[in-house]
Design a protein around this motif. Sequence first.
Motif, PDB file in Angstrom:
ATOM      1  N   UNK A  11       0.856  -1.193   0.000  1.00  0.00           N
ATOM      2  CA  UNK A  11       0.000   0.000   0.000  1.00  0.00           C
ATOM      3  C   UNK A  11       0.886   1.235   0.000  1.00  0.00           C
TER       4      UNK A  11
ATOM      5  N   UNK B 197       3.460   2.426   2.902  1.00  0.00           N
ATOM      6  CA  UNK B 197       3.005   2.091   4.255  1.00  0.00           C
ATOM      7  C   UNK B 197       3.089   0.590   4.492  1.00  0.00           C
TER       8      UNK B 197
ATOM      9  N   UNK C 113       2.956   3.093  13.589  1.00  0.00           N
ATOM     10  CA  UNK C 113       3.182   3.647  12.254  1.00  0.00           C
ATOM     11  C   UNK C 113       3.918   2.739  11.298  1.00  0.00           C
TER      12      UNK C 113
ATOM     13  N   UNK D 110      -3.231   0.097   8.531  1.00  0.00           N
ATOM     14  CA  UNK D 110      -3.459   0.143   7.080  1.00  0.00           C
ATOM     15  C   UNK D 110      -3.764  -1.264   6.565  1.00  0.00           C
TER      16      UNK D 110
ATOM     17  N   UNK E  77      -7.250  -2.229   7.571  1.00  0.00           N
ATOM     18  CA  UNK E  77      -8.254  -1.516   6.758  1.00  0.00           C
ATOM     19  C   UNK E  77      -8.360  -2.115   5.355  1.00  0.00           C
TER      20      UNK E  77
ATOM     21  N   UNK F  14     -10.360  -5.150   5.660  1.00  0.00           N
ATOM     22  CA  UNK F  14     -11.764  -4.783   5.914  1.00  0.00           C
ATOM     23  C   UNK F  14     -12.431  -4.138   4.698  1.00  0.00           C
TER      24      UNK F  14
ATOM     25  N   UNK G  95     -11.884  -1.333   3.350  1.00  0.00           N
ATOM     26  CA  UNK G  95     -12.033   0.128   3.418  1.00  0.00           C
ATOM     27  C   UNK G  95     -10.984   0.800   2.547  1.00  0.00           C
ATOM     28  N   UNK G  96      -9.788   0.223   2.498  1.00  0.00           N
ATOM     29  CA  UNK G  96      -8.729   0.728   1.620  1.00  0.00           C
ATOM     30  C   UNK G  96      -8.423  -0.316   0.545  1.00  0.00           C
TER      31      UNK G  96
END
Lengths: 239, 436
Positions: A11, A18, A39, A44, A47, A50, A52-53
């Motif tokens: 990603x 990330x 971090x 990420x 997500x 899930x 979402x991203x």
Amino acid sequence: MDALKISGLVKKYGDFEAVAGLDFSVREGEIFALVGPNGVGKSTTLKMISTILTPTAGAISVFGLDTVRDAHAVRGMISYLPEEAGAYKNLSGHEYLDFMAMVFLRDSRKAAEAAAYGARLSGLGPRLGDKIKTYSKGMARKLLLARAVMIRPRLAILDEPTSGLDIVNGYEIRKTIKELAAGGMTFLISSHNMTEIEFLSGRIGVINKGRLLACAAPAALKAQFSTEDLEEVFVRLTQ
Amino acid sequence: MNIFAVLLRKEIKELLTRQLVISIAAMIFVFYVIGKSVGSHSRASGASNSIVVMDLDRSELSARLLKAMGGGKTPIKPSAFTDIAPAMAAPEHAAENSFLVIPVGLARSVEEGRPSRLEFYSRFRKDASGMGPAMAASRIRKVSALAAAEASAYALERKAPGLPPAFLRDPAPAEEYVVIDGRTEKVPLGQVVGFIQSQSYFFPIAVFFIVILSAQMIMTAVATEKENKTLETLLSSPVDRRLLVLSKLTASSIIAAALSVAYMLGMRSFMGGITGAAESASASAAAAGPALAKLGLVITTQGYLVIGLSVLFCILCALSMAFILGILSEDVKSIQAMLMPLMMPLMISYLMPIFIDLSTAGWGIKALLYAIPFTHAFMAPQNVMMGNFARAGWGIAYQAAVFAVFVTLAARLFSGDALLTLRLRLPGARKKAAAQ
């Protein structure tokens, strides 16, 4: 069948990477913990699982379904609890559970059953009739965890499930997760609490700078680094 | 239960807080109280603000002037003083602001055809504020007009006996005709203008408020969901994301419309208390009713439908734009600043048509104003009253097209990574936030 399979996951946000090529899988009924410093791409990754991203590269499959191509079907099998998530403050606990049950299950009868189960799981009793804005942080987190698992997802994705909770509330939530996993629910958990991780998880994936550094059972990791302290394993892996 | 109804109910519950209801009720109450108190104050000060008259001539003419002026609504108070300075300084006239001096020899001057003067004095106080000075000026204008007409009649009766003074004063009175869309009617222009203004006075204000309120609401709703991370839970649910967008748009529209009605009620009572505008407008419209109807200046059911559609699409355009701005908002605190890109075109489309006649404006201004979808809603009542249904229809079609573009963009942003990653802030901070 693997509940979750991640292959070559990347990603990028502009030039910033990330998640930089992540591979791991989670077996059905397993509690898998994803750990790493702040971090490094844990949230990420959760997500992306899930839906979402969207991954920049690589693939994620949940019970054999691709999270990009079959996103809608995947959403019907998962439940995601974001880190430091809030709830709708002007709804009561009951209204929130009813609303979420309906949103996830789309069937009045099933939703009513799930909301009743969620009410029991939350342990909030009569306080469920009060507006959420009157809840303490611990009460809100218990409500949110109940929301996440009341629909009996095949894969529950929990980002820092006990963060900010006191010992008693944290213990109750960990106990609930254990019981649900024993019933066949698969869990993917992100946490900084190594005691919690050791208590809960069958395997641990340690990531740093978007890459997987190790993936094994807590006992195996401790043996590999010749220590009885899982935190020491974590420190030696990530520094 | 239908999933859209479930989402809509939740959105309304989140938006319609007790604080909001209380603040709106307080706003209506404040408007009402201000309107009532200003109205009663105006009536009270109007009663006490009479005109003090010093009749130094004591002639038949001065008696007729006093009688004519007393026939108006302004009370006349005769005074025994013979000079203006001591009259103003006198304790019994301390509260008076308007004085009239009828000079010695007025009647004789008029009879002999020599000019004379009626002296009106208006006292302005250093701490004068509000509408008092304006009302005093209005009183003086009315009373001096009555006095001038009576003095003129007195002179004409003596210089041209046998002819009615009214005829001599205005032997060829003007008749006003208004032409609209080829239809001509004998009706005073002032009545037509007054009627059009009375119909469109509250309308743009209401639309303006609906747009601002609904835009703020939807931006707050989106930004709050982002900030509280409740949005992430919804996005991971098996609900069509277009339904999530639609439920927020609908809930904001419903609440904004309800608030606007409340606002309008408060505003109407406020304006009614101050000027009695509602009553005088309806009386004026009733008097000129048949002529206005023949001119087509009556909004039919079809006309109201067209106006309603235009307002609806205006709100929808604003909501879809605000939705995008909400997605771009850093957090709830930044909403006021993020509202600016919406406020600018809204202010332009609201204010410019008030000062510029669009029918004669240059192409640049026309293009600018008609490109803003809100303008079409502000112009809708005028277009409908003037029979420009085609223009109103094209305006609605344009608004619908703009809405389609923005709502598609909003739905795309809501369905992609941009919802969680795109925000207006310094580039350096983005990487850090993205990795969290």
